[in-house]
Design an enzyme around this catalytic site. Structure first.
Site, PDB file in Angstrom:
ATOM      1  N   TYR A  56       0.829  -1.223   0.000  1.00  0.00           N
ATOM      2  CA  TYR A  56       0.000   0.000   0.000  1.00  0.00           C
ATOM      3  C   TYR A  56       0.857   1.264   0.000  1.00  0.00           C
ATOM      4  CZ  TYR A  56      -4.053  -2.911   0.152  1.00  0.00           C
ATOM      5  OH  TYR A  56      -5.003  -3.836  -0.199  1.00  0.00           O
ATOM      6  N   ARG A  59       1.298   1.919  -3.533  1.00  0.00           N
ATOM      7  CA  ARG A  59       0.072   2.442  -4.178  1.00  0.00           C
ATOM      8  C   ARG A  59      -0.131   3.913  -3.802  1.00  0.00           C
ATOM      9  NH1 ARG A  59       1.034  -1.960  -5.050  1.00  0.00           N
ATOM     10  NH2 ARG A  59       1.913  -0.941  -6.843  1.00  0.00           N
ATOM     11  N   GLN A  98     -15.468   2.468  -5.620  1.00  0.00           N
ATOM     12  CA  GLN A  98     -14.781   1.303  -5.063  1.00  0.00           C
ATOM     13  C   GLN A  98     -13.280   1.555  -5.037  1.00  0.00           C
ATOM     14  OE1 GLN A  98     -16.680  -2.528  -6.861  1.00  0.00           O
ATOM     15  NE2 GLN A  98     -17.081  -0.863  -8.285  1.00  0.00           N
ATOM     16  N   ASN A  99     -12.866   2.682  -5.620  1.00  0.00           N
ATOM     17  CA  ASN A  99     -11.432   2.948  -5.756  1.00  0.00           C
ATOM     18  C   ASN A  99     -10.858   3.528  -4.476  1.00  0.00           C
ATOM     19  OD1 ASN A  99     -11.874   2.128  -8.336  1.00  0.00           O
ATOM     20  ND2 ASN A  99     -11.866   4.174  -9.227  1.00  0.00           N
ATOM     21  N   HIS A 116     -14.660   1.084  -0.365  1.00  0.00           N
ATOM     22  CA  HIS A 116     -13.587   0.122  -0.114  1.00  0.00           C
ATOM     23  C   HIS A 116     -12.388   0.765   0.572  1.00  0.00           C
ATOM     24  CE1 HIS A 116     -15.188  -2.789  -3.463  1.00  0.00           C
ATOM     25  NE2 HIS A 116     -15.934  -2.781  -2.378  1.00  0.00           N
ATOM     26  N   CYS A 124      -6.212   2.938  13.303  1.00  0.00           N
ATOM     27  CA  CYS A 124      -5.704   2.251  14.491  1.00  0.00           C
ATOM     28  C   CYS A 124      -6.475   0.946  14.664  1.00  0.00           C
ATOM     29  CB  CYS A 124      -5.886   3.147  15.718  1.00  0.00           C
ATOM     30  SG  CYS A 124      -5.513   2.298  17.264  1.00  0.00           S
ATOM     31  N   GLY A 183     -16.858   1.922 -15.242  1.00  0.00           N
ATOM     32  CA  GLY A 183     -15.529   1.308 -15.090  1.00  0.00           C
ATOM     33  C   GLY A 183     -15.439   0.240 -14.025  1.00  0.00           C
ATOM     34  N   GLU A 211     -16.214  -2.536 -21.793  1.00  0.00           N
ATOM     35  CA  GLU A 211     -16.856  -3.744 -22.338  1.00  0.00           C
ATOM     36  C   GLU A 211     -18.030  -4.083 -21.440  1.00  0.00           C
ATOM     37  OE1 GLU A 211     -13.534  -6.353 -21.789  1.00  0.00           O
ATOM     38  OE2 GLU A 211     -13.579  -6.013 -19.635  1.00  0.00           O
ATOM     39  N   ALA A 227     -13.776   5.538 -20.565  1.00  0.00           N
ATOM     40  CA  ALA A 227     -14.524   6.517 -19.761  1.00  0.00           C
ATOM     41  C   ALA A 227     -14.050   7.936 -20.023  1.00  0.00           C
ATOM     42  CB  ALA A 227     -14.396   6.176 -18.276  1.00  0.00           C
TER      43      ALA A 227
HETATM   44  N1  APR Z   1     -12.846   3.137 -19.339  1.00  0.00           N
HETATM   45  C1  APR Z   1     -13.918   2.450 -18.887  1.00  0.00           C
HETATM   46  N2  APR Z   1     -13.823   1.197 -18.414  1.00  0.00           N
HETATM   47  C2  APR Z   1     -12.613   0.614 -18.371  1.00  0.00           C
HETATM   48  C3  APR Z   1     -11.453   1.282 -18.824  1.00  0.00           C
HETATM   49  C4  APR Z   1     -11.606   2.607 -19.341  1.00  0.00           C
HETATM   50  N3  APR Z   1     -10.573   3.313 -19.789  1.00  0.00           N
HETATM   51  N4  APR Z   1     -10.400   0.445 -18.667  1.00  0.00           N
HETATM   52  C5  APR Z   1     -10.875  -0.677 -18.140  1.00  0.00           C
HETATM   53  N5  APR Z   1     -12.217  -0.595 -17.958  1.00  0.00           N
HETATM   54  C6  APR Z   1     -13.150  -1.581 -17.395  1.00  0.00           C
HETATM   55  C7  APR Z   1     -12.743  -3.014 -17.615  1.00  0.00           C
HETATM   56  O1  APR Z   1     -13.239  -3.458 -18.882  1.00  0.00           O
HETATM   57  C8  APR Z   1     -13.412  -3.708 -16.439  1.00  0.00           C
HETATM   58  O2  APR Z   1     -14.735  -4.097 -16.766  1.00  0.00           O
HETATM   59  O3  APR Z   1     -13.133  -1.397 -15.997  1.00  0.00           O
HETATM   60  C9  APR Z   1     -13.455  -2.614 -15.355  1.00  0.00           C
HETATM   61  C10 APR Z   1     -12.467  -2.834 -14.216  1.00  0.00           C
HETATM   62  O4  APR Z   1     -12.839  -3.993 -13.536  1.00  0.00           O
HETATM   63  P1  APR Z   1     -12.009  -4.554 -12.291  1.00  0.00           P
HETATM   64  O5  APR Z   1     -10.558  -4.594 -12.600  1.00  0.00           O
HETATM   65  O6  APR Z   1     -12.650  -5.833 -11.872  1.00  0.00           O
HETATM   66  O7  APR Z   1     -12.204  -3.427 -11.162  1.00  0.00           O
HETATM   67  P2  APR Z   1     -13.432  -3.163 -10.194  1.00  0.00           P
HETATM   68  O8  APR Z   1     -14.717  -3.576 -10.823  1.00  0.00           O
HETATM   69  O9  APR Z   1     -13.302  -1.770  -9.726  1.00  0.00           O
HETATM   70  O10 APR Z   1     -13.100  -4.138  -9.005  1.00  0.00           O
HETATM   71  C11 APR Z   1     -13.966  -4.116  -7.874  1.00  0.00           C
HETATM   72  O11 APR Z   1     -12.528  -5.621  -6.719  1.00  0.00           O
HETATM   73  O12 APR Z   1     -10.388  -6.302  -6.120  1.00  0.00           O
HETATM   74  C12 APR Z   1     -11.510  -5.629  -5.717  1.00  0.00           C
HETATM   75  O13 APR Z   1     -11.653  -4.050  -4.003  1.00  0.00           O
HETATM   76  C13 APR Z   1     -11.234  -4.208  -5.328  1.00  0.00           C
HETATM   77  O14 APR Z   1     -12.597  -2.245  -5.631  1.00  0.00           O
HETATM   78  C14 APR Z   1     -12.106  -3.411  -6.271  1.00  0.00           C
HETATM   79  C15 APR Z   1     -13.205  -4.395  -6.611  1.00  0.00           C
END
Ligand code: APR
Length: 245
Positions: A56, A59, A98-99, A116, A124, A183, A211, A227
């Site tokens: 982290y 990150r 979720q970010n 998240h 703490c 996203g 997608e 996006a």
């Molecule tokens: N614009 C729009 N969508 C995008 C782009 C972009 N430029 N690039 C990637 N994506 C899409 C991908 O196609 C995918 O469907 O964003 C999505 C990302 O999915 P994940 O990687 O699964 O991320 P997320 O859905 O945020 O994950 C949820 O999982 O690991 C845990 O806690 C973590 O908050 C996270 C949660």
């Protein structure tokens, strides 16, 4: 679209992808070269706190500004478009992300729930007090509230832990009339189920993603593309439409 009075937006890793932050479910199944179980579970933290803190710390660093220097990772046009939507929309607005990054804040969004957690905060383990954190955390660092070493953890919701703000989120979704998901792949619940909550509330639902997500069939409408490219255009069109109402 009829006049909208309340918007809830859910974002995931895809909105930060164009800023250079890797999404979670890339083809190799690894997250920044680590297995999720090694860095994002309470068990991993018990087993190897140094590895988890280091993960982290790495990150967090690109999001920090040092004196005059800007952060290495910056918001992109999609973050900016959501800030504009919030500023110019004449109704209730909640952004659920979720970010764990701070790119929505960098872009100017205000009413945000990080369900998240946040990498720029630590907590703490004894008192659950949450602190801002703009530096690396070492395992032996003394906690600001209890003065104990080994008592600080990243303020992150790990797998197996309860997401934050669930009551406020449920309440906002159940009274919104437009729900937009941007996203996110729809792999992780409860966030992946928010679209169904919005449908039950009678809201219109829109997916914006690169997608189809795993829950794509639950949305009324979808826009597929990056996006940073499609969201600013959608926001402009939406705000013009609202002004005419
Ligand atoms: N614009 C729009 N969508 C995008 C782009 C972009 N430029 N690039 C990637 N994506 C899409 C991908 O196609 C995918 O469907 O964003 C999505 C990302 O999915 P994940 O990687 O699964 O991320 P997320 O859905 O945020 O994950 C949820 O999982 O690991 C845990 O806690 C973590 O908050 C996270 C949660």
């Amino acid at each position: 679209m009829n006049s909208v009075k309340s918007i809830v937006v859910l974002t995931g890793a895809g909105i930060s992808a164009e800023s250079g932050i890797k999404t979670f479910r890339a083809d190799d199944g690894l997250w920044e070269n680590h297995r999720v179980e090694d860095v994002a579970t309470p068990e991993a933290f018990e087993r190897d706190p140094w590895l988890v803190q280091k993960f982290y710390n790495e990150r967090r660093r690109p999001l920090l500004c040092y004196q005059e220097r800007e952060s290495e990772v910056k918001y992109n046009p999609a973050h900016k478009a959501l800030a504009k939507l919030e500023a110019q929309f004449d109704g209730d607005f909640l952004l659920i992300t979720q970010n764990i990054d701070n790119l929505h804040e960098q872009g100017g969004s205000i009413n945000i729930k990080h369900m998240h957690g946040e990498v720029l905060k630590m907590r703490c383990k004894s008192t659950n007090t949450v602190f801002d954190c703009f530096h690396d955390i070492e395992v032996a660092d003394l906690c600001d509230c209890c003065g104990e070493p080994n008592n600080l953890r990243p303020h992150i919701v790990w797998f197996g832990e309860m997401p934050l703000y669930m009551d406020e989120i449920a309440s906002a979704i159940s009274s919104c009339d437009l729900f937009i998901s941007i996203g996110t792949s729809g792999n992780v619940y409860p966030a992946a189920g928010f679209v169904q909550m919005a449908n039950q509330a009678g809201a219109r639902t829109l997916e914006i993603n690169l997608e189809e997500s795993l829950v794509a069939s639950n949305f009324d409408q979808a826009i597929y593309g990056k996006a940073g490219e499609v969201l600013p255009a959608w926001v402009e069109e939406f705000l013009i439409g609202q002004r005419k109402k």
